[in-house]
Design a protein around this motif. Structure first.
Motif, short mmCIF file in Angstrom:
data_model
loop_
_atom_site.label_atom_id
_atom_site.label_comp_id
_atom_site.label_asym_id
_atom_site.label_seq_id
_atom_site.Cartn_x
_atom_site.Cartn_y
_atom_site.Cartn_z
N GLY A 159 10.65 28.68 -19.55
CA GLY A 159 10.88 27.69 -20.60
C GLY A 159 12.24 27.02 -20.50
O GLY A 159 13.13 27.46 -19.78
N GLY A 160 12.39 25.90 -21.24
CA GLY A 160 13.68 25.24 -21.39
C GLY A 160 14.10 24.36 -20.24
O GLY A 160 15.26 23.93 -20.19
N ARG A 161 13.22 24.07 -19.30
CA ARG A 161 13.59 23.22 -18.17
C ARG A 161 13.14 21.78 -18.40
O ARG A 161 12.07 21.54 -18.94
N THR A 162 13.96 20.85 -17.96
CA THR A 162 13.59 19.45 -18.02
C THR A 162 12.67 19.12 -16.84
O THR A 162 12.65 19.86 -15.84
N PRO A 163 11.92 18.02 -16.91
CA PRO A 163 11.07 17.63 -15.77
C PRO A 163 11.87 17.48 -14.47
O PRO A 163 11.38 17.82 -13.39
N LEU A 164 13.09 16.99 -14.58
CA LEU A 164 13.93 16.83 -13.39
C LEU A 164 14.29 18.18 -12.80
O LEU A 164 14.27 18.36 -11.57
N GLN A 165 14.61 19.14 -13.65
CA GLN A 165 14.92 20.49 -13.17
C GLN A 165 13.71 21.14 -12.51
O GLN A 165 13.84 21.80 -11.48
N VAL A 166 12.53 20.95 -13.10
CA VAL A 166 11.30 21.49 -12.53
C VAL A 166 11.06 20.90 -11.15
O VAL A 166 10.71 21.61 -10.19
N ARG A 167 11.26 19.58 -11.02
CA ARG A 167 11.07 18.92 -9.72
C ARG A 167 12.03 19.46 -8.68
O ARG A 167 11.64 19.77 -7.55
N ASP A 168 13.30 19.57 -9.06
CA ASP A 168 14.32 20.04 -8.12
C ASP A 168 14.05 21.49 -7.69
O ASP A 168 14.26 21.86 -6.53
N GLU A 169 13.59 22.31 -8.64
CA GLU A 169 13.28 23.71 -8.30
C GLU A 169 12.09 23.79 -7.35
O GLU A 169 12.07 24.63 -6.44
N LEU A 170 11.12 22.91 -7.54
CA LEU A 170 9.96 22.90 -6.65
C LEU A 170 10.36 22.50 -5.23
O LEU A 170 9.92 23.13 -4.25
#
Length: 255
Positions: A159-170
């Motif tokens: 939880g708590g991640r922005t869409p940009l953070q999710v993309r970068d983590e992927l």
């Protein structure tokens, strides 16, 4: 030939046990003999080393709209033998699951299009993080209580991640997987390498291959299968002789 393939998906409440059965080829999926190795880890004590019990409890007690599991699917280099693939999977699991509860299996099905084996890993992971607090099975999947963690369930790592953070983590996860595979290939004397980047980023001017699926393949004639396989080999060989354009390399490198 080693080719990069990775996907991740989440499963909603009520689907974890069926996915566990699929990954381990149990229950309705026991007629498929493709499992090379299966393993689990980081289960709470109340599971008594029974991963199926963990997913059964999660299906019952996870909140209605919560994700019960994440599944990582990774193609494994066919250049590596079974023991080398197993060692690679151990490293992948350490990085993808960490200290969270997990179950994985290595599958090695025969291709429906060509006479080749396609080894890959299915990794089912819970988002629930251990915190040293012993909880009853039902409490394990309650909402986390930040003020008094002992009164709630385990905190989720999703939880708590922005869409940009999710993309970068992927993107970072895909690179990590490719790096580990390339390290294994190099360690065992193979010149082949995989690349986690898209065709566009690599300057390859062709559409990515689409997954046909077992049903569609079963409807193809022997001639259609042979033609598809030959065309795929031709496209792959063609790309080897056309290096990425300077513009694509600059775009992939970023500012």
């Amino acid at each position: 030939m080693a080719m990069f393939h990775y996907r991740i998906k989440s499963g909603k409440k009520g689907t974890a046990v069926d996915r566990f059965n699929y990954i381990t080829r149990q229950g309705n999926h026991s007629d498929r003999d493709e499992v090379v190795w299966t393993e689990f880890g980081n289960l709470p004590a109340w599971c008594e080393d029974n991963p199926k019990r963990y997913w059964q409890t999660a299906d019952r007690h996870e909140r209605a709209n919560g994700a019960v599991y994440r599944e990582h699917v990774v193609a494994l280099p066919s250049e590596l033998d079974a023991s080398q693939q197993h060692a690679l999977v151990d490293k992948l699991v350490q990085n993808l699951a960490g200290n969270k509860p997990y179950q994985y299996a290595i599958h090695a099905p025969n291709s429906s299009l060509a006479s080749a084996v396609h080894p890959h890993m299915h990794l089912q992971v819970s988002d629930r993080l251990p915190d040293g607090i012993e909880r009853a099975p039902a409490q394990e999947f309650m909402r986390y209580n930040a003020k008094d963690p002992s009164q709630g369930g385990r905190r989720k790592d999703s939880g708590g991640r922005t869409p940009l953070q999710v993309r970068d983590e992927l993107i970072a996860t895909r690179k990590m997987i490719a790096d580990l595979q390339n390290e294994a290939l190099a360690e065992h004397g193979h010149a082949t390498r995989v690349d986690h980047r898209s065709h566009w980023e690599r300057g390859i001017k062709r559409e990515p291959e689409r997954h046909l699926g077992q049903e569609r393949i079963s409807q193809m004639s022997t001639e259609d299968k042979a033609k598809y396989t030959a065309d795929r080999k031709r496209r792959t060989e063609c790309c080897k002789h056309h290096p990425p354009t300077h513009a694509a390399v600059r775009a992939a490198a970023g500012p």
